[in-house]
Design an enzyme around this catalytic site. Structure first.
Site, PDB file in Angstrom:
ATOM      1  N   LYS A  68     -13.397  24.797 -23.349  1.00  0.00           N
ATOM      2  CA  LYS A  68     -14.023  25.748 -23.382  1.00  0.00           C
ATOM      3  C   LYS A  68     -13.283  27.093 -22.928  1.00  0.00           C
ATOM      4  CE  LYS A  68     -19.030  24.565 -23.470  1.00  0.00           C
ATOM      5  NZ  LYS A  68     -20.123  25.093 -22.696  1.00  0.00           N
ATOM      6  N   ASP A 105     -23.705  29.967 -25.325  1.00  0.00           N
ATOM      7  CA  ASP A 105     -24.701  29.150 -24.284  1.00  0.00           C
ATOM      8  C   ASP A 105     -25.558  29.979 -23.894  1.00  0.00           C
ATOM      9  OD1 ASP A 105     -23.493  26.468 -24.325  1.00  0.00           O
ATOM     10  OD2 ASP A 105     -21.718  27.007 -23.071  1.00  0.00           O
TER      11      ASP A 105
HETATM   12  P1  NAP Z   1     -19.574  22.669 -13.559  1.00  0.00           P
HETATM   13  O1  NAP Z   1     -19.102  23.802 -14.214  1.00  0.00           O
HETATM   14  O2  NAP Z   1     -18.563  21.422 -13.168  1.00  0.00           O
HETATM   15  O3  NAP Z   1     -20.514  22.921 -12.543  1.00  0.00           O
HETATM   16  C1  NAP Z   1     -21.095  21.936 -11.778  1.00  0.00           C
HETATM   17  C2  NAP Z   1     -22.055  22.589 -10.806  1.00  0.00           C
HETATM   18  O4  NAP Z   1     -22.755  21.360 -10.302  1.00  0.00           O
HETATM   19  C3  NAP Z   1     -21.287  23.203  -9.690  1.00  0.00           C
HETATM   20  O5  NAP Z   1     -22.182  24.409  -9.250  1.00  0.00           O
HETATM   21  C4  NAP Z   1     -21.401  22.251  -8.503  1.00  0.00           C
HETATM   22  O6  NAP Z   1     -21.078  22.612  -7.375  1.00  0.00           O
HETATM   23  C5  NAP Z   1     -22.652  21.483  -8.759  1.00  0.00           C
HETATM   24  N1  NAP Z   1     -22.599  20.276  -8.216  1.00  0.00           N
HETATM   25  C6  NAP Z   1     -22.237  19.059  -8.686  1.00  0.00           C
HETATM   26  N2  NAP Z   1     -22.368  17.954  -7.910  1.00  0.00           N
HETATM   27  C7  NAP Z   1     -23.105  18.506  -6.936  1.00  0.00           C
HETATM   28  C8  NAP Z   1     -23.628  17.745  -5.711  1.00  0.00           C
HETATM   29  N3  NAP Z   1     -23.540  16.537  -5.459  1.00  0.00           N
HETATM   30  N4  NAP Z   1     -24.256  18.753  -4.728  1.00  0.00           N
HETATM   31  C9  NAP Z   1     -24.546  20.017  -5.000  1.00  0.00           C
HETATM   32  N5  NAP Z   1     -24.044  20.532  -6.174  1.00  0.00           N
HETATM   33  C10 NAP Z   1     -23.264  19.988  -7.023  1.00  0.00           C
HETATM   34  O7  NAP Z   1     -20.613  22.171 -14.737  1.00  0.00           O
HETATM   35  P2  NAP Z   1     -21.224  23.048 -15.780  1.00  0.00           P
HETATM   36  O8  NAP Z   1     -20.365  22.970 -16.981  1.00  0.00           O
HETATM   37  O9  NAP Z   1     -21.777  24.106 -15.398  1.00  0.00           O
HETATM   38  O10 NAP Z   1     -22.432  22.125 -16.323  1.00  0.00           O
HETATM   39  C11 NAP Z   1     -23.534  21.687 -15.251  1.00  0.00           C
HETATM   40  C12 NAP Z   1     -24.549  20.653 -15.780  1.00  0.00           C
HETATM   41  O11 NAP Z   1     -25.301  21.394 -16.991  1.00  0.00           O
HETATM   42  C13 NAP Z   1     -24.047  19.571 -16.496  1.00  0.00           C
HETATM   43  O12 NAP Z   1     -25.084  18.421 -16.064  1.00  0.00           O
HETATM   44  C14 NAP Z   1     -23.834  19.810 -17.679  1.00  0.00           C
HETATM   45  O13 NAP Z   1     -24.157  18.558 -18.576  1.00  0.00           O
HETATM   46  C15 NAP Z   1     -25.142  20.739 -18.082  1.00  0.00           C
HETATM   47  N6  NAP Z   1     -25.274  21.512 -19.004  1.00  0.00           N
HETATM   48  C16 NAP Z   1     -26.181  21.711 -19.948  1.00  0.00           C
HETATM   49  C17 NAP Z   1     -26.254  22.567 -20.923  1.00  0.00           C
HETATM   50  C18 NAP Z   1     -27.493  22.654 -22.023  1.00  0.00           C
HETATM   51  O14 NAP Z   1     -26.959  23.199 -23.246  1.00  0.00           O
HETATM   52  N7  NAP Z   1     -28.378  21.983 -21.608  1.00  0.00           N
HETATM   53  C19 NAP Z   1     -25.085  23.378 -21.137  1.00  0.00           C
HETATM   54  C20 NAP Z   1     -24.104  23.413 -20.356  1.00  0.00           C
HETATM   55  C21 NAP Z   1     -24.152  22.412 -19.400  1.00  0.00           C
HETATM   56  P3  NAP Z   1     -19.732  22.867  -6.377  1.00  0.00           P
HETATM   57  O15 NAP Z   1     -19.445  24.017  -7.134  1.00  0.00           O
HETATM   58  O16 NAP Z   1     -20.010  22.833  -5.143  1.00  0.00           O
HETATM   59  O17 NAP Z   1     -18.966  21.785  -7.049  1.00  0.00           O
END
Ligand code: NAP
Length: 275
Positions: A68, A105
């Site tokens: 992305k 998004d």
């Molecule tokens: P990302 O950039 O990798 O960010 C992950 C986030 O989750 C960070 O804030 C991370 O915190 C936190 N995290 C991960 N493991 C954790 C833990 N054990 N304890 C506390 N915090 C934790 O991912 P993203 O792209 O933002 O996506 C995040 C989620 O949203 C995913 O599950 C993805 O599938 C979902 N999503 C859904 C849509 C939709 O259309 N519904 C769109 C996009 C994403 P740290 O910074 O501390 O690592």
């Protein structure tokens, strides 16, 4: 080359993506010629693939993890919202060879809320956000654009939340992860953007004692559809909105640009994608 328009989703891994189901359902529903396929593309092949797609009849593509951000460098025009977010999820290949990049998004996030919680007024109070990753960026930009007066932000890794505050301004207040529950006192919308609650991952465990029962609670994780966080919020009396709608709505602008019909996100669409 085929004479019907083609689109697809570029990512790695990509087999799990629901986008092909979604777009092929819409193509069928509206009786349109066209195809939409999953394209597994590694970092090394990204540029070659993107440059080759128009010659193969592609008029555009969605882009997902991990491309992305890097895809922006191949675009000739990047929309303001994609520039602000620093990432694109929708590409349009113009006939003159130019590539147009957008990020839908945040649009998908807000459209899902409008549908699932039509009484929520963005201007009426603070939003509380768990997580400061890529999805949180898009959501912060969308919320600020919609007029949310204050954004309370908590992330396990606090400096990432501080970095978003530095980038997006004083409307954001960073709360320490161990005190994240305190964000809920004033918030009239609460959003989980972390991957906590996903099938196989830990739950988002936050005390909901201070959560207002008239707050809207949404989780962008959609596997499972009802995350433990949403179930707990529902038991607390809150209106809850699951994350599948965000995924479905973010696909609308791309589909309309590529295939010429604005598709609807409704129960039939959800059923088709979940089938
Ligand atoms: P990302 O950039 O990798 O960010 C992950 C986030 O989750 C960070 O804030 C991370 O915190 C936190 N995290 C991960 N493991 C954790 C833990 N054990 N304890 C506390 N915090 C934790 O991912 P993203 O792209 O933002 O996506 C995040 C989620 O949203 C995913 O599950 C993805 O599938 C979902 N999503 C859904 C849509 C939709 O259309 N519904 C769109 C996009 C994403 P740290 O910074 O501390 O690592």
């Amino acid at each position: 080359m085929t004479d019907f328009p083609k689109a697809g989703v570029i990512g790695n891994p990509i087999a799990h993506s629901l986008s092909p189901k979604l777009h092929n359902y819409w193509l069928k529903r509206y009786g349109l010629s066209g195809s939409y396929t999953a394209l597994q593309v590694t970092d090394d092949n990204l540029e070659t693939t993107i440059r080759a797609l128009p010659d193969k009849g592609f008029i555009g593509a969605n882009v997902t993890i991990p491309h992305k951000v890097s895809v922006l460098q191949f675009a000739h025009h990047v929309t303001d919202r994609a520039t602000l977010i620093g990432a694109a999820n929708t590409l349009i290949f113009k006939e003159d060879g130019r590539i147009f990049a957008d990020n839908t998004d945040g649009y998908g996030f807000l459209a899902n809320l409008k549908q699932g919680a039509p009484n929520w007024d963005p201007k009426s109070g603070p939003a509380a956000i768990f997580g400061a990753g890529g999805a949180a960026r898009a959501i912060i930009v969308a919320l600020a654009d919609a007029g949310v007066p204050e954004i309370l932000l908590s992330n396990r890794t606090r400096p990432k939340a501080e970095a978003l505050r530095a980038e997006f301004g004083a409307r954001i207040r960073v709360i320490d992860w161990v005190q994240a529950g305190t964000m809920l006192v004033d918030a009239n919308i609460v959003i989980n953007t972390t991957s906590l609650g996903m099938k196989g991952a830990q739950e988002l465990k936050v005390p909901l004692d201070d959560l207002r029962s008239d707050a809207v609670v949404t989780d962008i994780v959609y596997t499972p559809l009802r995350t433990p966080f949403l179930v707990a919020a529902e038991q607390h009396g809150c209106t809850t909105v699951d994350g599948l709608g965000m995924l479905l709505h973010q696909g609308v602008p791309g589909f309309e640009r590529w295939f010429g019909t604005r598709p609807e996100v409704d129960e039939d669409t959800r059923r088709a994608v979940l089938a």
